[in-house]
Design an enzyme around this catalytic site. Structure first.
Site, PDB file in Angstrom:
ATOM      1  CG  HIS A 160      57.575  71.422  14.009  1.00 37.82           C
ATOM      2  ND1 HIS A 160      57.066  72.679  14.162  1.00 37.82           N
ATOM      3  CD2 HIS A 160      56.642  70.583  14.529  1.00 37.82           C
ATOM      4  CE1 HIS A 160      55.891  72.607  14.768  1.00 37.82           C
ATOM      5  NE2 HIS A 160      55.604  71.354  14.990  1.00 37.82           N
ATOM      6  CB  CYS A 173      52.498  71.670  13.657  1.00 35.80           C
ATOM      7  SG  CYS A 173      52.131  70.437  14.901  1.00 35.80           S
ATOM      8  NE  ARG A 223      53.006  66.614  22.331  1.00 34.56           N
ATOM      9  CZ  ARG A 223      52.119  67.566  22.034  1.00 34.56           C
ATOM     10  NH1 ARG A 223      51.016  67.678  22.733  1.00 34.56           N
ATOM     11  NH2 ARG A 223      52.327  68.410  21.045  1.00 34.56           N
TER      12      ARG A 223
HETATM   13  N1  GLN Z   1      48.969  71.857  19.847  1.00 28.27           N
HETATM   14  C1  GLN Z   1      48.891  71.046  18.671  1.00 28.27           C
HETATM   15  C2  GLN Z   1      48.990  69.563  18.972  1.00 28.27           C
HETATM   16  O1  GLN Z   1      49.530  69.200  19.988  1.00 28.27           O
HETATM   17  C3  GLN Z   1      49.931  71.458  17.665  1.00 28.27           C
HETATM   18  C4  GLN Z   1      51.329  71.140  18.098  1.00 28.27           C
HETATM   19  C5  GLN Z   1      52.403  71.763  17.245  1.00 28.27           C
HETATM   20  O2  GLN Z   1      52.178  72.740  16.542  1.00 28.27           O
HETATM   21  N2  GLN Z   1      53.608  71.235  17.345  1.00 28.27           N
HETATM   22  O3  GLN Z   1      48.550  68.763  18.191  1.00 28.27           O
END
Ligand code: GLN
Length: 238
Positions: free
Chosen positions: A190, A93, A127
């Site tokens: 993840h 990520c 998101r």
């Molecule tokens: N901050 C980054 C995003 O929101 C990565 C998020 C993450 O590593 N879960 O895309």
């Protein structure tokens, strides 16, 4: 006894949703196969270890990415040289994004990447969150959990880690997930990723064993619990 040295990149700032579990799985599976394991952590300002066999990096909030960005740009050329030299790497990520050319956050901040992977990321309006399942060429079905604002587009120098079966992946549009170059895997998954995807763990370890100067000739392991966890993960709703 052959030693495999595993380094975790930025565990203090880049380590979300159990990403540290990836390192633990690599260490334990290597030990089960009779390897000696050395675990190292690297945080901003530390001295970069000289000789490692696997590099593991986790995800992070935009603020975590902001905290490590200067250090990452500093060590970037060394990481790129390691990758070109065949060191296996797993970047999840937030570090997957910064292994690419850069990440433009939702607030419009440009966080530079190290261009180890031909990929670029720009935050979207919403998101992308939920359970995710991929089909992959080399590892079969891969399961995990994604939570990111960044939308990643791969360039011609990287190939996807997998094709999205359920979930959003790199950008929710082109069905790609993650990226691969040399022996480097970048992915949004993840979960942690490796406990439920032992084929990926063993592939990284095989490359690490080669890097350490041996051949990975694993004894069969009892992966019943991983299989059960995979089955549950695949049956979960998005
Ligand atoms: N901050 C980054 C995003 O929101 C990565 C998020 C993450 O590593 N879960 O895309």
């Amino acid at each position: 006894m052959t030693k495999i040295t595993i380094a975790q990149l930025y565990p203090r700032d880049m380590n979300l949703y159990g990403d540290w579990g990836n390192t633990l799985v690599l260490a334990r599976r290597a030990q089960w196969q009779g390897y000696d394991v050395e675990l190292l952590s690297y945080d901003p300002g530390d001295e970069l270890p000289g000789d490692i066999d696997i590099l593991v990096g986790g995800g992070g909030q935009d603020s975590g990415q902001d905290r490590i960005k200067e250090d990452l740009v500093k060590v970037g050329p060394t990481l790129k040289a390691w990758a070109a030299d065949g060191v296996p790497m797993l970047a999840i990520c937030g570090l997957y994004q910064l292994f690419g050319h850069g990440f433009t956050t939702a607030k419009g901040q440009e966080i530079p990447g190290i261009s180890l992977m031909d990929a670029h990321t720009v935050a979207g309006d919403t998101r992308l969150i939920g359970n995710i399942t991929l089909n992959t060429e080399d590892f079969g079905a891969v399961v995990g959990y994604e939570n990111h604002s960044g939308l990643t587009t791969l360039g011609s120098g990287a190939r996807p880690f997998g094709t999205v079966k359920m979930g959003d992946g790199n950008n929710g549009k082109d069905s790609t997930e993650g990226g691969r170059v040399h022996h480097v895997i970048g992915t949004y998954l993840h979960g942690s990723l490796l406990p439920k995807n032992p084929t990926v763990a063993d592939w990284l370890l095989a490359r690490a064993a080669e890097h350490a100067g041996t051949t990975w000739e694993p004894e069969p392991l009892d992966d019943t619990w991983a299989e059960r966890a995979r089955a549950v993960a695949m049956s979960r709703p998005r």
